[in-house]
Design an enzyme around this catalytic site. Structure first.
Site, mmCIF file in Angstrom:
data_model
loop_
_atom_site.group_PDB
_atom_site.id
_atom_site.type_symbol
_atom_site.label_atom_id
_atom_site.label_comp_id
_atom_site.label_asym_id
_atom_site.label_seq_id
_atom_site.Cartn_x
_atom_site.Cartn_y
_atom_site.Cartn_z
ATOM 1 C CG ASP A 16 -2.025 -0.999 1.438
ATOM 2 O OD1 ASP A 16 -2.356 -1.385 0.100
ATOM 3 O OD2 ASP A 16 -2.221 -1.656 2.363
ATOM 4 C CG ASP B 119 -6.710 -1.286 -1.614
ATOM 5 O OD1 ASP B 119 -7.041 -2.763 -1.790
ATOM 6 O OD2 ASP B 119 -5.754 -0.941 -0.691
#
Length: 155
Positions: free
Chosen positions: A111, A129
Protein backbone atom coordinates in the site's frame (compact mmCIF):
# COMPACT_ATOMS: atom_id res chain seq x y z
CA UNK A 1 -13.31 -8.40 -24.38
CA UNK A 2 -13.25 -4.65 -23.73
CA UNK A 3 -14.01 -5.20 -20.06
CA UNK A 4 -11.12 -7.61 -19.66
CA UNK A 5 -8.85 -4.95 -21.14
CA UNK A 6 -10.02 -2.53 -18.43
CA UNK A 7 -9.25 -5.16 -15.78
CA UNK A 8 -5.84 -5.83 -17.35
CA UNK A 9 -4.96 -2.12 -17.41
CA UNK A 10 -5.91 -1.80 -13.73
CA UNK A 11 -3.79 -4.84 -12.84
CA UNK A 12 -0.83 -3.40 -14.76
CA UNK A 13 -1.15 0.05 -13.15
CA UNK A 14 -1.50 -1.54 -9.73
CA UNK A 15 1.49 -3.83 -10.11
CA UNK A 16 3.66 -1.12 -11.68
CA UNK A 17 3.00 1.34 -8.85
CA UNK A 18 3.63 -1.35 -6.22
CA UNK A 19 6.86 -2.39 -7.95
CA UNK A 20 8.03 1.25 -7.95
CA UNK A 21 7.28 1.56 -4.24
CA UNK A 22 9.08 -1.68 -3.31
CA UNK A 23 12.07 -0.87 -5.55
CA UNK A 24 12.54 2.76 -4.54
CA UNK A 25 11.33 3.10 -0.95
CA UNK A 26 12.13 1.46 2.35
CA UNK A 27 9.20 0.23 4.41
CA UNK A 28 7.88 3.21 6.36
CA UNK A 29 9.38 5.87 4.08
CA UNK A 30 6.95 8.68 3.35
CA UNK A 31 7.19 11.50 0.82
CA UNK A 32 4.79 14.44 0.75
CA UNK A 33 2.97 15.04 -2.52
CA UNK A 34 0.72 17.70 -0.99
CA UNK A 35 2.20 18.38 2.43
CA UNK A 36 -0.30 17.90 5.22
CA UNK A 37 -2.78 16.11 2.93
CA UNK A 38 -1.37 13.47 0.54
CA UNK A 39 1.75 11.34 0.95
CA UNK A 40 3.33 8.39 -0.80
CA UNK A 41 4.08 6.06 2.11
CA UNK A 42 5.62 2.59 1.79
CA UNK A 43 3.36 0.29 3.81
CA UNK A 44 2.54 -3.43 3.88
CA UNK A 45 -0.69 -5.12 4.91
CA UNK A 46 -0.98 -8.84 5.54
CA UNK A 47 -4.71 -8.53 6.21
CA UNK A 48 -7.74 -6.96 4.55
CA UNK A 49 -9.06 -3.41 4.63
CA UNK A 50 -7.83 -1.48 7.66
CA UNK A 51 -5.58 -4.42 8.54
CA UNK A 52 -8.31 -6.81 9.70
CA UNK A 53 -7.60 -10.57 9.64
CA UNK A 54 -3.82 -10.10 9.64
CA UNK A 55 -1.91 -13.13 8.41
CA UNK A 56 -4.95 -15.15 7.28
CA UNK A 57 -3.63 -15.72 3.74
CA UNK A 58 -5.44 -19.03 3.20
CA UNK A 59 -8.74 -17.25 3.89
CA UNK A 60 -7.93 -14.50 1.37
CA UNK A 61 -6.84 -17.02 -1.28
CA UNK A 62 -10.15 -18.89 -1.08
CA UNK A 63 -12.38 -15.82 -0.84
CA UNK A 64 -10.55 -14.02 -3.65
CA UNK A 65 -10.77 -16.99 -6.00
CA UNK A 66 -14.51 -17.30 -5.31
CA UNK A 67 -14.98 -13.55 -5.87
CA UNK A 68 -12.96 -13.60 -9.10
CA UNK A 69 -14.99 -16.55 -10.40
CA UNK A 70 -18.24 -14.76 -9.50
CA UNK A 71 -17.15 -11.54 -11.20
CA UNK A 72 -16.10 -13.38 -14.38
CA UNK A 73 -19.42 -15.26 -14.39
CA UNK A 74 -21.46 -12.06 -14.08
CA UNK A 75 -19.26 -10.27 -16.59
CA UNK A 76 -19.85 -13.03 -19.14
CA UNK A 77 -23.56 -13.36 -18.40
CA UNK A 78 -24.61 -9.73 -17.89
CA UNK A 79 -21.67 -7.40 -18.58
CA UNK A 80 -22.09 -7.28 -22.34
CA UNK A 81 -25.71 -6.08 -22.04
CA UNK A 82 -25.01 -3.16 -19.74
CA UNK A 83 -21.93 -0.94 -20.09
CA UNK A 84 -22.01 0.48 -16.56
CA UNK A 85 -22.27 -2.99 -15.05
CA UNK A 86 -19.47 -4.21 -17.31
CA UNK A 87 -17.14 -1.38 -16.27
CA UNK A 88 -18.03 -1.89 -12.59
CA UNK A 89 -17.26 -5.60 -12.77
CA UNK A 90 -14.06 -5.00 -14.78
CA UNK A 91 -12.77 -2.56 -12.15
CA UNK A 92 -13.64 -4.99 -9.38
CA UNK A 93 -11.93 -7.83 -11.25
CA UNK A 94 -8.77 -5.79 -11.80
CA UNK A 95 -8.64 -4.76 -8.16
CA UNK A 96 -9.25 -8.27 -6.85
CA UNK A 97 -6.56 -9.77 -9.08
CA UNK A 98 -4.10 -6.95 -8.31
CA UNK A 99 -4.20 -7.59 -4.57
CA UNK A 100 -4.36 -11.37 -5.11
CA UNK A 101 -1.04 -11.21 -6.99
CA UNK A 102 0.54 -9.50 -3.96
CA UNK A 103 -0.87 -12.04 -1.53
CA UNK A 104 0.38 -14.98 -3.60
CA UNK A 105 3.88 -13.65 -4.32
CA UNK A 106 4.56 -11.42 -1.28
CA UNK A 107 2.20 -12.82 1.39
CA UNK A 108 1.21 -9.20 1.97
CA UNK A 109 -0.23 -6.30 0.00
CA UNK A 110 1.84 -3.23 -0.86
CA UNK A 111 0.00 0.00 0.00
CA UNK A 112 1.22 3.55 -0.57
CA UNK A 113 -1.54 6.17 -1.02
CA UNK A 114 -1.76 7.97 2.31
CA UNK A 115 -4.25 10.78 2.94
CA UNK A 116 -4.36 12.92 6.06
CA UNK A 117 -7.41 14.94 7.10
CA UNK A 118 -6.40 17.11 10.04
CA UNK A 119 -5.37 14.65 12.76
CA UNK A 120 -7.00 11.69 10.99
CA UNK A 121 -4.83 9.40 8.87
CA UNK A 122 -7.00 7.53 6.38
CA UNK A 123 -5.85 3.89 6.02
CA UNK A 124 -3.09 3.61 3.42
CA UNK A 125 -4.27 1.97 0.18
CA UNK A 126 -3.25 1.19 -3.40
CA UNK A 127 -4.52 1.25 -7.00
CA UNK A 128 -6.21 -2.17 -6.65
CA UNK A 129 -8.13 -0.95 -3.59
CA UNK A 130 -9.23 2.16 -5.51
CA UNK A 131 -10.29 0.06 -8.49
CA UNK A 132 -12.36 -2.19 -6.22
CA UNK A 133 -14.01 0.76 -4.48
CA UNK A 134 -14.88 2.61 -7.69
CA UNK A 135 -16.21 -0.66 -9.13
CA UNK A 136 -18.43 -1.22 -6.09
CA UNK A 137 -19.73 2.37 -6.25
CA UNK A 138 -20.57 1.92 -9.95
CA UNK A 139 -22.26 -1.39 -9.12
CA UNK A 140 -24.44 0.35 -6.52
CA UNK A 141 -25.34 3.04 -9.06
CA UNK A 142 -26.25 0.31 -11.55
CA UNK A 143 -28.41 -1.40 -8.94
CA UNK A 144 -30.20 1.88 -8.18
CA UNK A 145 -30.81 2.47 -11.89
CA UNK A 146 -32.10 -1.08 -12.32
CA UNK A 147 -34.40 -0.62 -9.33
CA UNK A 148 -35.73 2.60 -10.80
CA UNK A 149 -36.36 0.90 -14.18
CA UNK A 150 -38.16 -1.97 -12.46
CA UNK A 151 -40.30 0.43 -10.44
CA UNK A 152 -41.19 2.47 -13.55
CA UNK A 153 -42.12 -0.63 -15.55
CA UNK A 154 -44.48 -1.89 -12.83
CA UNK A 155 -46.35 1.41 -12.44
Amino acid sequence: MFYYIIAFVMICLDQLTKWLIVKNMMLGDSYPVIDGFFYITSHRNSGAAWGILQGQMWFFYVITLVVIAGIVYYLQKHGQKDKLLGVALALMLGGAIGNFIDRVFRQEVVDFAHFVFGNYHYPIFNIADSSLCVGVILLFIQMLLDGKKTKESTT
